[in-house]
Write a protein that holds these residues in place. Structure first.
Motif, PDB file in Angstrom:
ATOM      1  N   PHE B  33      15.533  41.308  33.156  1.00 16.54           N
ATOM      2  CA  PHE B  33      16.124  42.132  34.291  1.00 16.54           C
ATOM      3  C   PHE B  33      17.347  42.693  33.664  1.00 16.54           C
ATOM      4  CE2 PHE B  33      14.321  38.451  37.116  1.00 16.54           C
ATOM      5  CZ  PHE B  33      13.158  38.854  37.182  1.00 16.54           C
ATOM      6  N   ALA B  34      18.179  42.253  33.044  1.00 24.21           N
ATOM      7  CA  ALA B  34      19.471  42.892  32.586  1.00 24.21           C
ATOM      8  C   ALA B  34      19.245  43.856  31.836  1.00 24.21           C
ATOM      9  CB  ALA B  34      20.376  41.881  31.923  1.00 24.21           C
ATOM     10  N   GLY B  37      15.915  45.985  33.884  1.00 25.38           N
ATOM     11  CA  GLY B  37      15.808  46.111  35.370  1.00 25.38           C
ATOM     12  C   GLY B  37      14.487  45.182  35.891  1.00 25.38           C
ATOM     13  N   TYR B 120      22.893  43.731  41.844  1.00 27.77           N
ATOM     14  CA  TYR B 120      22.434  45.068  41.644  1.00 27.77           C
ATOM     15  C   TYR B 120      20.840  45.002  42.181  1.00 27.77           C
ATOM     16  CZ  TYR B 120      27.017  46.414  40.028  1.00 27.77           C
ATOM     17  OH  TYR B 120      28.229  46.539  39.798  1.00 27.77           O
ATOM     18  N   GLU B 121      20.315  43.757  42.025  1.00 29.47           N
ATOM     19  CA  GLU B 121      18.973  43.476  42.267  1.00 29.47           C
ATOM     20  C   GLU B 121      18.382  42.961  43.526  1.00 29.47           C
ATOM     21  OE1 GLU B 121      16.756  45.403  40.412  1.00 29.47           O
ATOM     22  OE2 GLU B 121      17.350  45.223  38.344  1.00 29.47           O
ATOM     23  N   LEU B 170      37.555  41.720  46.351  1.00 27.44           N
ATOM     24  CA  LEU B 170      36.461  41.513  45.979  1.00 27.44           C
ATOM     25  C   LEU B 170      35.839  42.709  45.027  1.00 27.44           C
ATOM     26  CD1 LEU B 170      34.806  40.426  49.394  1.00 27.44           C
ATOM     27  CD2 LEU B 170      35.099  38.820  47.308  1.00 27.44           C
ATOM     28  N   SER B 171      36.348  44.005  45.094  1.00 30.60           N
ATOM     29  CA  SER B 171      35.944  45.158  44.255  1.00 30.60           C
ATOM     30  C   SER B 171      36.557  44.636  43.082  1.00 30.60           C
ATOM     31  CB  SER B 171      36.274  46.415  45.062  1.00 30.60           C
ATOM     32  OG  SER B 171      35.221  46.798  46.137  1.00 30.60           O
ATOM     33  N   LEU B 172      37.727  44.587  42.971  1.00 27.48           N
ATOM     34  CA  LEU B 172      38.522  44.232  41.750  1.00 27.48           C
ATOM     35  C   LEU B 172      37.739  43.245  40.666  1.00 27.48           C
ATOM     36  CD1 LEU B 172      41.296  44.862  40.376  1.00 27.48           C
ATOM     37  CD2 LEU B 172      42.046  42.803  41.407  1.00 27.48           C
ATOM     38  N   ILE B 174      34.255  42.072  41.294  1.00 26.43           N
ATOM     39  CA  ILE B 174      32.677  42.319  41.167  1.00 26.43           C
ATOM     40  C   ILE B 174      32.691  43.575  40.346  1.00 26.43           C
ATOM     41  CG2 ILE B 174      30.772  42.948  42.557  1.00 26.43           C
ATOM     42  CD1 ILE B 174      32.011  41.233  44.672  1.00 26.43           C
ATOM     43  N   ASP B 175      33.409  44.634  40.568  1.00 28.06           N
ATOM     44  CA  ASP B 175      33.201  45.607  39.650  1.00 28.06           C
ATOM     45  C   ASP B 175      33.077  45.530  38.051  1.00 28.06           C
ATOM     46  OD1 ASP B 175      32.251  48.538  39.776  1.00 28.06           O
ATOM     47  OD2 ASP B 175      34.449  48.897  38.948  1.00 28.06           O
ATOM     48  N   VAL B 176      33.968  44.416  37.708  1.00 32.67           N
ATOM     49  CA  VAL B 176      33.952  44.121  36.178  1.00 32.67           C
ATOM     50  C   VAL B 176      32.614  44.008  35.481  1.00 32.67           C
ATOM     51  CG1 VAL B 176      34.332  42.269  34.533  1.00 32.67           C
ATOM     52  CG2 VAL B 176      36.216  42.686  36.521  1.00 32.67           C
ATOM     53  N   ARG B 178      30.023  45.669  36.329  1.00 31.57           N
ATOM     54  CA  ARG B 178      29.445  47.034  36.063  1.00 31.57           C
ATOM     55  C   ARG B 178      29.926  47.575  34.774  1.00 31.57           C
ATOM     56  NH1 ARG B 178      31.507  51.778  36.349  1.00 31.57           N
ATOM     57  NH2 ARG B 178      33.355  51.063  37.404  1.00 31.57           N
ATOM     58  N   TRP B 179      31.367  47.372  34.572  1.00 37.20           N
ATOM     59  CA  TRP B 179      31.692  48.176  33.486  1.00 37.20           C
ATOM     60  C   TRP B 179      31.996  47.310  32.101  1.00 37.20           C
ATOM     61  CZ3 TRP B 179      36.351  46.106  31.590  1.00 37.20           C
ATOM     62  CH2 TRP B 179      37.222  45.616  32.672  1.00 37.20           C
TER      63      TRP B 179
END
Lengths: 211, 211
Positions: B33-34, B37, B120-121, B170-172, B174-176, B178-179
């Motif tokens: 999946f990672a 996808g 994201y899934e 939360l964004s601070l 969770i977005d980790v 992604r990048w």
């Protein structure tokens, strides 16, 4: 069933793309990528959405990947142009950080479906396309790095680590694309709220712009 | 080719899942999946990765969706347990906010592939599974809302809007997912940096814990 925010988004996208069939294919591809994901979308599905044959699609775009590349490229270029326009003529570092976050957040809320397809499907790009998008993304990083560095040099602000502060500013806005839905209060309010939070992230504690 | 960070992550995941074949299937599903996808992964691909027939997979999991559900469920439960343990016994609101962000960020860096598949899934889950995960996610929102509210009530901190501050916290973290990549400095340092930024987001400007 299209959600309520589909229409306003579609209206503003790719208005400069000609012919109209090419623009409709981009909108259909974006809709399908955002709804089903890139891998679950076929060129046949995209063509059908605009009443076209797969051969008709191929006269505009050579592949599904070229549609994703065009979506990602125009998305990054659109956002970059909005940010450069927003920062144009500003010389106060703290005000510039606020304007940057406000613009980034509004864009990611207004175009959350485009942003989602852009942020989370990049691994599906061909290598040369991926590299081209990556160099565009590098420009965002340079802009935010310049803003945070200017804040620190001005003495108005302070951060423990410039790199961590830069990533936090980017996350604040980019993550909006993950959670935003149109039932949330307007993108404008969110942008204003994020401008204030951005100032705090760079260590300017006042809620007011510095001038 | 597995990246350098695959091994450490795999080591710590699903150690309580028995029999071993079921655990190996979860690890193989997560990896696929990672990498490719959810939609581009088949149960046959997952089974092959552990040298099993598709029929062998179905004796453990009824479908690809059940594998995604199990991954998402255990991921959310693991993170929730770590956060509850980190906050246990703390009564200072500002310190609690720092500990929350530090724990969230470390988890999202250490388990960035699991987090990515999880974040994201989710749209690929069956409706009842999606609802179950959504109620778990609601508990994170309740925790962060409680922390920010306590900060404001204590008079140590101030925010313009509690909801916007909660989403920013939360964004601070969770977005980790992604990048983040393992070439970045350690997850521990990032967690400590985010603890300080979290304190700024809730309007406590000192870089030191309040006690």
């Amino acid at each position: 069933v299209p959600s309520k925010d589909d229409a306003p988004e579609a209206e503003g996208l790719w208005t400069a793309i000609a012919p109209e069939a090419a623009r409709k294919l981009l909108l259909a591809a974006l809709d399908s990528f955002a709804t089903h994901g890139y891998n679950a979308t076929t060129t046949r599905m995209i063509a059908q959405r605009v009443g076209m044959s797969p051969a008709g699609l191929y006269s505009h775009y050579s592949s599904k990947e070229e549609l994703l590349y065009t979506i990602a490229l125009t998305g990054h270029e659109m956002l970059l142009a909005e940010i450069e326009a927003a920062l144009d003529g500003l010389d106060d570092p703290a005000e510039s950080v606020q304007r940057f976050s406000e613009t980034m957040t509004r864009w990611h809320a207004r175009h959350h479906r485009l942003a989602r397809a852009t942020q989370y499907e990049l691994r599906n790009l061909a290598r040369d396309h991926f590299e081209e998008i990556r160099s565009l993304r590098h420009r965002f990083e340079e802009i935010v790095h310049g803003l945070v560095t200017a804040c620190v040099r001005s003495g108005q602000c302070s951060v423990d680590d410039v790199g961590t502060a830069c990533l936090a500013l980017l996350s604040l806005s980019i993550d909006v694309a993950r959670w935003y839905d149109p039932t949330h209060p307007g993108a404008g309010d969110l942008g204003a709220g994020h401008a204030k939070i951005a100032l705090r992230i760079v260590g300017c504690c006042s809620n007011e712009p510095s001038r």
